[in-house]
Enzyme design. Sequence first.
Site, short mmCIF file in Angstrom:
data_model
loop_
_atom_site.label_atom_id
_atom_site.label_comp_id
_atom_site.label_asym_id
_atom_site.label_seq_id
_atom_site.Cartn_x
_atom_site.Cartn_y
_atom_site.Cartn_z
CB ALA A 1 -0.92 -0.01 1.22
N GLY B 1 0.67 -5.27 0.74
CA GLY B 1 -0.42 -5.48 -0.22
C GLY B 1 0.03 -6.19 -1.47
CD GLU C 1 -2.42 -8.04 2.60
OE1 GLU C 1 -3.17 -8.26 3.56
OE2 GLU C 1 -2.02 -6.90 2.29
CD GLU D 1 1.04 -5.99 5.85
OE1 GLU D 1 0.51 -6.17 4.75
OE2 GLU D 1 1.85 -6.80 6.36
#
Length: 259
Positions: free
Chosen positions: A63, A112, A115, A135
Amino acid sequence: MSIHVRHAESTAVITIDRPHKLNALDYTTIDELSAWLEDATTDDAIRSIILTGSGDRAFSAGADISCLAQSIEAGTTHALQEVVARGQGLTKRIEQFPKPIIAAVNGLAYGGGCEIVEAAHLAVAADHALFAKPEITLGFPPPFGGSQRLPRHIGRKRALEMILTGDAVDAHRAYEMGLVNYVVPATELLSTALELAVRIERHAPTAVHACLAAVTRGLNVPIDEGLAVEAAWFATTIPTAGVRRGLDGFLGRQTVTPK
């Protein structure tokens, strides 16, 4: 545009194109990718998708922290709507997509980005690729579905080691854990992903869709319910031309495609 799409016959190659940000996922990029996938769902000319990053440094560093920080500073409601709903929406769309999505991991796949790899149906990694769940260093758990998908893919203890430490694993370790299907030299990354797509595309689209749906849905339910899911998707293929062609080909009969 934050993404670029080119077509290699019936395979669409999507590139996240923010190399100056290590292909970090800002809201525009997530929204563009989600919208493109929505349109591609019903595009019969597209049989499979390869998702990669621009350059050779990063698939996606995760992100975009500047966007994420603004949402968090605006409060919990904003963070849930702008970060979690958006990120989980993208990874869910990838995981449930009716055509195979192959991640071609050309460098860092952090946060992300990792992910997205978890949500993709298949993954090929360049031998210099790295995977991490950093994270926790920002004070929160993975928000794009990583706390749920990663343990399902590689096991609880391995996933927790990545999630709790934030440490990176290399491509070969990712392969050993089952996070990626192949590790290849960077120069062979896209050709390997395309070859994998071709091996899938030789089969009937209805069969590919049924296999994807049965596995994706059945993976997260008890075995008896999963068997019922399998039976239901098997049933959807019975009247299709793909089954007729497959059986006739095996039995040496000439196929007459239904109108």
